[in-house]
Design a protein around this motif. Structure first.
Motif, PDB file in Angstrom:
ATOM      1  N   LYS A 141       0.821  -1.211   0.000  1.00 53.99           N
ATOM      2  CA  LYS A 141       0.000   0.000   0.000  1.00 53.99           C
ATOM      3  C   LYS A 141       0.855   1.261   0.000  1.00 53.99           C
ATOM      4  CE  LYS A 141      -3.910  -2.184   0.236  1.00 53.99           C
ATOM      5  NZ  LYS A 141      -4.743  -2.290  -0.921  1.00 53.99           N
ATOM      6  N   ALA A 142       2.127   1.125  -0.350  1.00 59.65           N
ATOM      7  CA  ALA A 142       3.022   2.285  -0.377  1.00 59.65           C
ATOM      8  C   ALA A 142       2.483   3.316  -1.354  1.00 59.65           C
ATOM      9  CB  ALA A 142       4.425   1.867  -0.777  1.00 59.65           C
ATOM     10  N   MET A 143       2.371   4.540  -0.905  1.00 56.89           N
ATOM     11  CA  MET A 143       1.805   5.599  -1.737  1.00 56.89           C
ATOM     12  C   MET A 143       2.881   6.403  -2.465  1.00 56.89           C
ATOM     13  SD  MET A 143      -1.462   5.383  -1.590  1.00 56.89           S
ATOM     14  CE  MET A 143      -2.129   6.999  -2.012  1.00 56.89           C
ATOM     15  N   GLY A 144       4.120   6.320  -2.047  1.00 58.13           N
ATOM     16  CA  GLY A 144       5.195   7.011  -2.736  1.00 58.13           C
ATOM     17  C   GLY A 144       4.998   8.508  -2.852  1.00 58.13           C
ATOM     18  N   GLY A 145       4.364   9.106  -1.843  1.00 60.58           N
ATOM     19  CA  GLY A 145       4.163  10.547  -1.848  1.00 60.58           C
ATOM     20  C   GLY A 145       2.822  10.990  -2.383  1.00 60.58           C
ATOM     21  N   PHE A 146       2.075  10.081  -3.010  1.00 59.71           N
ATOM     22  CA  PHE A 146       0.746  10.454  -3.498  1.00 59.71           C
ATOM     23  C   PHE A 146      -0.197  10.623  -2.318  1.00 59.71           C
ATOM     24  CE2 PHE A 146       2.347   8.422  -7.385  1.00 59.71           C
ATOM     25  CZ  PHE A 146       2.041   9.415  -8.296  1.00 59.71           C
ATOM     26  N   GLU A 147      -1.015  11.655  -2.383  1.00 55.98           N
ATOM     27  CA  GLU A 147      -1.972  11.942  -1.324  1.00 55.98           C
ATOM     28  C   GLU A 147      -3.218  11.077  -1.429  1.00 55.98           C
ATOM     29  OE1 GLU A 147      -3.531  16.164   0.318  1.00 55.98           O
ATOM     30  OE2 GLU A 147      -2.003  16.190  -1.236  1.00 55.98           O
ATOM     31  N   LYS A 148      -3.663  10.851  -2.654  1.00 49.67           N
ATOM     32  CA  LYS A 148      -4.889  10.082  -2.889  1.00 49.67           C
ATOM     33  C   LYS A 148      -4.637   9.025  -3.945  1.00 49.67           C
ATOM     34  CE  LYS A 148      -8.095  13.786  -1.741  1.00 49.67           C
ATOM     35  NZ  LYS A 148      -8.751  13.211  -0.598  1.00 49.67           N
ATOM     36  N   LEU A 149      -5.450   7.973  -3.887  1.00 52.16           N
ATOM     37  CA  LEU A 149      -5.394   6.904  -4.864  1.00 52.16           C
ATOM     38  C   LEU A 149      -6.804   6.632  -5.351  1.00 52.16           C
ATOM     39  CD1 LEU A 149      -3.858   4.597  -6.298  1.00 52.16           C
ATOM     40  CD2 LEU A 149      -4.287   3.208  -4.274  1.00 52.16           C
ATOM     41  N   TYR A 150      -7.005   6.705  -6.636  1.00 55.16           N
ATOM     42  CA  TYR A 150      -8.315   6.441  -7.239  1.00 55.16           C
ATOM     43  C   TYR A 150      -8.210   5.225  -8.146  1.00 55.16           C
ATOM     44  CZ  TYR A 150      -9.368  11.151  -5.690  1.00 55.16           C
ATOM     45  OH  TYR A 150      -9.551  12.279  -4.932  1.00 55.16           O
ATOM     46  N   ALA A 151      -9.284   4.446  -8.176  1.00 55.57           N
ATOM     47  CA  ALA A 151      -9.348   3.241  -9.012  1.00 55.57           C
ATOM     48  C   ALA A 151      -8.239   2.267  -8.652  1.00 55.57           C
ATOM     49  CB  ALA A 151      -9.305   3.597 -10.502  1.00 55.57           C
ATOM     50  N   SER A 152      -8.195   1.897  -7.388  1.00 52.61           N
ATOM     51  CA  SER A 152      -7.167   0.982  -6.894  1.00 52.61           C
ATOM     52  C   SER A 152      -7.482  -0.453  -7.296  1.00 52.61           C
ATOM     53  CB  SER A 152      -7.090   1.074  -5.372  1.00 52.61           C
ATOM     54  OG  SER A 152      -8.300   0.610  -4.808  1.00 52.61           O
ATOM     55  N   ASP A 153      -6.612  -1.371  -6.903  1.00 52.25           N
ATOM     56  CA  ASP A 153      -6.827  -2.782  -7.193  1.00 52.25           C
ATOM     57  C   ASP A 153      -8.153  -3.273  -6.629  1.00 52.25           C
ATOM     58  OD1 ASP A 153      -4.503  -3.068  -8.604  1.00 52.25           O
ATOM     59  OD2 ASP A 153      -3.383  -4.001  -6.985  1.00 52.25           O
ATOM     60  N   SER A 154      -8.556  -2.766  -5.467  1.00 51.42           N
ATOM     61  CA  SER A 154      -9.823  -3.221  -4.881  1.00 51.42           C
ATOM     62  C   SER A 154     -11.002  -2.820  -5.772  1.00 51.42           C
ATOM     63  CB  SER A 154     -10.006  -2.678  -3.467  1.00 51.42           C
ATOM     64  OG  SER A 154      -9.999  -1.267  -3.472  1.00 51.42           O
ATOM     65  N   ASP A 155     -10.923  -1.640  -6.388  1.00 49.90           N
ATOM     66  CA  ASP A 155     -11.967  -1.240  -7.335  1.00 49.90           C
ATOM     67  C   ASP A 155     -11.997  -2.193  -8.521  1.00 49.90           C
ATOM     68  OD1 ASP A 155     -12.535   1.024  -5.796  1.00 49.90           O
ATOM     69  OD2 ASP A 155     -11.115   2.260  -6.924  1.00 49.90           O
ATOM     70  N   TYR A 156     -10.830  -2.538  -9.018  1.00 49.08           N
ATOM     71  CA  TYR A 156     -10.740  -3.442 -10.167  1.00 49.08           C
ATOM     72  C   TYR A 156     -11.227  -4.841  -9.783  1.00 49.08           C
ATOM     73  CZ  TYR A 156      -8.718  -5.978 -14.099  1.00 49.08           C
ATOM     74  OH  TYR A 156      -8.540  -6.764 -15.189  1.00 49.08           O
ATOM     75  N   ASN A 157     -10.833  -5.330  -8.594  1.00 45.47           N
ATOM     76  CA  ASN A 157     -11.276  -6.653  -8.151  1.00 45.47           C
ATOM     77  C   ASN A 157     -12.785  -6.699  -7.963  1.00 45.47           C
ATOM     78  OD1 ASN A 157      -8.709  -7.720  -8.233  1.00 45.47           O
ATOM     79  ND2 ASN A 157      -8.265  -7.176  -6.116  1.00 45.47           N
ATOM     80  N   ALA A 158     -13.373  -5.610  -7.461  1.00 45.48           N
ATOM     81  CA  ALA A 158     -14.834  -5.555  -7.319  1.00 45.48           C
ATOM     82  C   ALA A 158     -15.498  -5.609  -8.693  1.00 45.48           C
ATOM     83  CB  ALA A 158     -15.245  -4.287  -6.574  1.00 45.48           C
ATOM     84  N   PHE A 159     -14.919  -4.934  -9.656  1.00 43.66           N
ATOM     85  CA  PHE A 159     -15.411  -4.948 -11.034  1.00 43.66           C
ATOM     86  C   PHE A 159     -15.379  -6.369 -11.582  1.00 43.66           C
ATOM     87  CE2 PHE A 159     -14.109  -4.745 -15.560  1.00 43.66           C
ATOM     88  CZ  PHE A 159     -15.236  -4.143 -16.100  1.00 43.66           C
ATOM     89  N   LEU A 160     -14.266  -7.065 -11.370  1.00 47.29           N
ATOM     90  CA  LEU A 160     -14.134  -8.435 -11.877  1.00 47.29           C
ATOM     91  C   LEU A 160     -15.063  -9.402 -11.157  1.00 47.29           C
ATOM     92  CD1 LEU A 160     -10.277  -8.795 -12.391  1.00 47.29           C
ATOM     93  CD2 LEU A 160     -12.047  -8.420 -14.119  1.00 47.29           C
ATOM     94  N   SER A 161     -15.282  -9.197  -9.853  1.00 48.27           N
ATOM     95  CA  SER A 161     -16.126 -10.123  -9.098  1.00 48.27           C
ATOM     96  C   SER A 161     -17.577 -10.083  -9.563  1.00 48.27           C
ATOM     97  CB  SER A 161     -16.043  -9.835  -7.603  1.00 48.27           C
ATOM     98  OG  SER A 161     -16.698  -8.623  -7.297  1.00 48.27           O
ATOM     99  N   LYS A 162     -17.973  -9.014 -10.196  1.00 48.87           N
ATOM    100  CA  LYS A 162     -19.330  -8.909 -10.743  1.00 48.87           C
ATOM    101  C   LYS A 162     -19.454  -9.625 -12.082  1.00 48.87           C
ATOM    102  CE  LYS A 162     -20.244  -4.534  -8.504  1.00 48.87           C
ATOM    103  NZ  LYS A 162     -20.421  -3.096  -8.687  1.00 48.87           N
ATOM    104  N   GLY A 163     -18.359 -10.213 -12.556  1.00 49.68           N
ATOM    105  CA  GLY A 163     -18.380 -10.942 -13.817  1.00 49.68           C
ATOM    106  C   GLY A 163     -18.148 -10.044 -15.016  1.00 49.68           C
ATOM    107  N   ALA A 164     -17.926  -8.780 -14.772  1.00 50.41           N
ATOM    108  CA  ALA A 164     -17.695  -7.860 -15.884  1.00 50.41           C
ATOM    109  C   ALA A 164     -16.258  -7.980 -16.355  1.00 50.41           C
ATOM    110  CB  ALA A 164     -17.969  -6.430 -15.424  1.00 50.41           C
ATOM    111  N   GLY A 165     -16.075  -7.824 -17.621  1.00 49.84           N
ATOM    112  CA  GLY A 165     -14.733  -7.799 -18.161  1.00 49.84           C
ATOM    113  C   GLY A 165     -14.076  -9.159 -18.278  1.00 49.84           C
ATOM    114  N   THR A 166     -14.812 -10.242 -18.009  1.00 46.31           N
ATOM    115  CA  THR A 166     -14.198 -11.560 -18.116  1.00 46.31           C
ATOM    116  C   THR A 166     -14.284 -12.040 -19.553  1.00 46.31           C
ATOM    117  OG1 THR A 166     -16.265 -12.633 -17.515  1.00 46.31           O
ATOM    118  CG2 THR A 166     -14.722 -12.176 -15.740  1.00 46.31           C
ATOM    119  N   ARG A 167     -13.241 -12.666 -19.995  1.00 48.04           N
ATOM    120  CA  ARG A 167     -13.201 -13.214 -21.338  1.00 48.04           C
ATOM    121  C   ARG A 167     -12.685 -14.632 -21.265  1.00 48.04           C
ATOM    122  NH1 ARG A 167     -10.165  -9.040 -25.179  1.00 48.04           N
ATOM    123  NH2 ARG A 167      -9.394  -8.005 -23.365  1.00 48.04           N
TER     124      ARG A 167
END
Length: 120
Positions: A86-112
């Motif tokens: 979870k190292a931010m490397g100086g960034f204050e905010k993080l948008y569209a993180s891995d958890s957002d992507y994993n939630a997207f995939l868990s809904k079955g979207a984007g699977t091929r």
């Protein structure tokens, strides 16, 4: 760039108005060391991120940390810049993180369906 089928008018316009790099080189083929090098200006073996399994040390000065000190709001948009931690490397905010992507995939979207690698 030059594909006869795929049309990219916005990218073509951007390339026409700016600078287009036809060849690109990275310091490491893995994403974390390459991002760490870009953000610190130091090779992966120097900033201690030789592979994706290493965390960028908090002592490393990054472009984001320099900009924050100057009063800029810094944000990483997309993948976690220095995953797998979870190292931010100086960034204050993080948008569209891995958890957002994993939630997207868990809904079955984007699977091929992947092509079979078995012969015969």
């Amino acid at each position: 760039m030059g594909n006869p089928v795929i049309r990219t008018p916005n990218m073509d316009r951007l390339a026409g108005e700016g600078v287009m790099f036809e060849s690109n080189y990275v310091q490491c083929p893995q994403c974390v060391p390459s991002r760490s090098a870009i953000h610190t200006g130091r090779y992966p073996h120097v900033n201690r991120t030789p592979s994706n399994m290493y965390r960028l040390p908090d002592t490393e000065e990054t472009l984001a940390s320099i900009l924050r000190r100057q009063g800029y709001l810094t944000a990483a948009i997309g993948d976690e810049p220095f995953a797998p931690t979870k190292a931010m490397g100086g960034f204050e905010k993080l948008y569209a993180s891995d958890s957002d992507y994993n939630a997207f995939l868990s809904k079955g979207a984007g699977t091929r369906r992947r092509p079979s690698t078995a012969s015969g």
